[in-house]
Scaffold this active site. Structure first.
Site, PDB file in Angstrom:
ATOM      1  N   LYS A  36      11.249 -10.297 110.712  1.00  0.00           N
ATOM      2  CA  LYS A  36      10.765 -10.257 109.325  1.00  0.00           C
ATOM      3  C   LYS A  36       9.993 -11.542 109.013  1.00  0.00           C
ATOM      4  O   LYS A  36      10.098 -12.535 109.751  1.00  0.00           O
ATOM      5  CB  LYS A  36      11.965 -10.109 108.373  1.00  0.00           C
ATOM      6  CG  LYS A  36      12.943 -11.271 108.421  1.00  0.00           C
ATOM      7  CD  LYS A  36      14.216 -10.958 107.646  1.00  0.00           C
ATOM      8  CE  LYS A  36      15.196 -12.113 107.725  1.00  0.00           C
ATOM      9  NZ  LYS A  36      16.500 -11.783 107.137  1.00  0.00           N
ATOM     10  N   ARG A 131      24.993  -8.438  97.947  1.00  0.00           N
ATOM     11  CA  ARG A 131      23.538  -8.361  97.942  1.00  0.00           C
ATOM     12  C   ARG A 131      23.223  -6.886  98.154  1.00  0.00           C
ATOM     13  O   ARG A 131      23.478  -6.100  97.238  1.00  0.00           O
ATOM     14  CB  ARG A 131      22.971  -9.290  99.032  1.00  0.00           C
ATOM     15  CG  ARG A 131      21.514  -9.658  98.832  1.00  0.00           C
ATOM     16  CD  ARG A 131      21.030 -10.700  99.832  1.00  0.00           C
ATOM     17  NE  ARG A 131      21.057 -10.223 101.216  1.00  0.00           N
ATOM     18  CZ  ARG A 131      20.601 -10.928 102.258  1.00  0.00           C
ATOM     19  NH1 ARG A 131      20.092 -12.130 102.077  1.00  0.00           N
ATOM     20  NH2 ARG A 131      20.640 -10.431 103.482  1.00  0.00           N
ATOM     21  N   TYR A 269       1.583 -40.546  95.485  1.00  0.00           N
ATOM     22  CA  TYR A 269       1.824 -40.176  94.087  1.00  0.00           C
ATOM     23  C   TYR A 269       3.152 -40.730  93.580  1.00  0.00           C
ATOM     24  O   TYR A 269       4.174 -40.620  94.258  1.00  0.00           O
ATOM     25  CB  TYR A 269       1.856 -38.651  93.937  1.00  0.00           C
ATOM     26  CG  TYR A 269       0.504 -38.002  94.043  1.00  0.00           C
ATOM     27  CD1 TYR A 269      -0.510 -38.281  93.134  1.00  0.00           C
ATOM     28  CD2 TYR A 269       0.258 -37.084  95.056  1.00  0.00           C
ATOM     29  CE1 TYR A 269      -1.744 -37.659  93.240  1.00  0.00           C
ATOM     30  CE2 TYR A 269      -0.981 -36.451  95.163  1.00  0.00           C
ATOM     31  CZ  TYR A 269      -1.981 -36.744  94.246  1.00  0.00           C
ATOM     32  OH  TYR A 269      -3.189 -36.135  94.341  1.00  0.00           O
TER      33      TYR A 269
HETATM   34  C1  LIG Z   1      17.443 -12.037 108.175  1.00  0.00           C
HETATM   35  C2  LIG Z   1      18.507 -11.093 108.541  1.00  0.00           C
HETATM   36  C3  LIG Z   1      19.149 -11.204 109.784  1.00  0.00           C
HETATM   37  C4  LIG Z   1      18.916 -12.355 110.717  1.00  0.00           C
HETATM   38  O1  LIG Z   1      19.601 -13.478 110.254  1.00  0.00           O
HETATM   39  P1  LIG Z   1      19.619 -14.854 111.068  1.00  0.00           P
HETATM   40  O2  LIG Z   1      20.530 -15.717 110.313  1.00  0.00           O
HETATM   41  O3  LIG Z   1      18.218 -15.354 111.076  1.00  0.00           O
HETATM   42  O4  LIG Z   1      20.095 -14.516 112.436  1.00  0.00           O
HETATM   43  C5  LIG Z   1      20.068 -10.217 110.106  1.00  0.00           C
HETATM   44  N1  LIG Z   1      20.351  -9.202 109.257  1.00  0.00           N
HETATM   45  C6  LIG Z   1      19.772  -9.089 108.051  1.00  0.00           C
HETATM   46  C7  LIG Z   1      20.144  -7.978 107.166  1.00  0.00           C
HETATM   47  C8  LIG Z   1      18.837 -10.033 107.652  1.00  0.00           C
HETATM   48  O5  LIG Z   1      18.267  -9.920 106.440  1.00  0.00           O
END
Ligand SMILES: *Cc1c(COP(=O)(O)O)cnc(C)c1O
Length: 373
Positions: A36, A131, A269
């Site tokens: 992702k 979630r 800055y």
């Molecule tokens: C992003 C995600 C993962 C991977 O998590 P990591 O901590 O990067 O290994 C696995 N499952 C879901 C549902 C996620 O959103």
């Protein structure tokens, strides 16, 4: 000449980290490589090339799924957030994607879909992350409706999944696992042969526990590691190197100015840093518009000509200043590594900036050219 900043993507490191994750799972689980957010900033195409040995790719953006298919990925693709509207299921059918179903409206979309060409689906249970996923109020109804969809031929294989809120803690898995098992036994579960549980932290810390539990319930396993594939550590007390992971991205640039600065001079800055002695200060072509964290304070590690030093003052949009006081042999054009090979790790920079490497890697902006090496 374009600005000298670039993100070099190391395919060999991506391959190595995948093998390391598979090793941690010890053959007990198939593996979705989570790609992702543009493969955590590394690019879908390099990820497709490097993760050839994974069993599937997991992501949540349909455009990225199509990119992966166009790049030649013909194994499964998991849509981690499922369909956002009914037409997404048509795309899922067309591109052979496996949607996660996590709320009742998505079930309804499936129920109104065609009988031909059934989809494999994942059903997500909420075991305390609060979630996505069905909770104790609706999981029985959801699983019953899924079984009906399966027997009516609208749905093919069903996998049960959950996502742990605290997989990086040694003692925080038993509660969610107990909940998961309790929720999944609320229905016959006959058509549900597979579980999908682990993110990177769980793969690296709890593989054995999860394997034993799945075996005791006669389920096969898939896992979903992300960050460890890119060389980031998901654990607080173990570095990526200690976990045998290699950085898959090197964000580098160059010095574009070097100056000798007198004592008592404010830098950048807001003058958040003031020299207390004469100093040599370099300006690096990298700023927050490239994805470097603006909150990184003075002292955040950076490497110049392969030597570790620190940033000075506030990060600006296109530049940061670095301490060259002990470096007489560097000048305009000298290579700077913000994170990656021959520099600090993304975890180290993230820690200094009060964030995590996930945010840094996925936050490298579009104006930074990616090079695959
Ligand atoms: C992003 C995600 C993962 C991977 O998590 P990591 O901590 O990067 O290994 C696995 N499952 C879901 C549902 C996620 O959103």
């Amino acid at each position: 000449m374009p600005r000298p900043i670039k993100a070099l993507i190391h395919l060999d490191a991506l391959r190595h980290n995948l093998a390391r994750a598979q090793d941690a799972l010890g053959g007990s689980s198939k593996l979705w490589a989570v790609v992702k957010a543009n493969a955590y900033g590394h690019g879908i195409e390099p990820a497709v090339a490097a993760f050839e040995a994974a069993d599937g790719l997991a992501l949540l953006d349909l455009d990225e799924a199509v990119l992966a298919r166009d790049a030649g990925w013909n194994k499964p693709i998991l849509l981690l957030e499922g369909p956002f509207e009914s037409s997404d299921l048509e795309v899922a059918r067309q591109y052979k994607l496996t949607p996660v179903i996590h709320h009742l409206e998505q079930l309804q979309m499936l129920e109104h879909g065609p009988k031909a060409d059934p989809l494999n689906v994942y059903v997500k249970l909420d075991t305390g992350m609060t979630r996505l996923g069905f909770g104790s109020g609706d999981h029985v109804q959801a699983l019953q409706r899924i079984e009906r969809l399966q027997s009516s031929g609208r749905v093919a294989a069903v996998t049960l999944m959950t996502h742990f809120a605290c997989a990086d803690r040694a003692d925080a898995l038993e509660d969610p696992l107990r909940q998961f098992v309790a929720m999944s036994s609320g229905v016959s579960g006959q058509g549900i042969a597979t579980w999908c549980l682990s993110n990177s932290a769980a793969c690296l810390m709890h593989a054995k526990r999860i394997e034993d539990l799945a075996r005791a319930h006669g389920r096969s396993l898939w896992s979903r590691p992300g960050i460890c594939l890119y060389g980031g550590s998901p654990l607080n007390d173990l570095t990526a190197a200690q976990l045998g992971l290699a950085p898959a991205m090197t964000l580098s640039s160059e010095l574009i100015s070097v100056k000798e600065v007198a004592a008592g001079q404010g830098i950048g800055y807001g003058h958040t840093f003031v020299t207390d002695r004469p100093m040599r200060v370099g300006v690096v072509a990298c700023g927050y518009a490239d994805g470097y964290p603006r909150h990184a304070p003075t002292g955040t590690p950076v490497s110049v000509a392969g030597r570790l030093t620190r940033i000075l003052g506030r990060v600006s949009m296109d530049m940061i200043m670095v301490d060259l006081s002990d470096m007489t042999d560097v000048g305009v054009g000298t290579k700077v590594v913000l994170w990656g090979e021959q520099g600090p790790t993304a975890d180290e920079v993230a820690k200094a900036a009060g964030t995590i490497s996930y945010e840094l890697l996925s936050g490298v902006t579009a104006r930074v050219p990616r090079e695959v090496g």
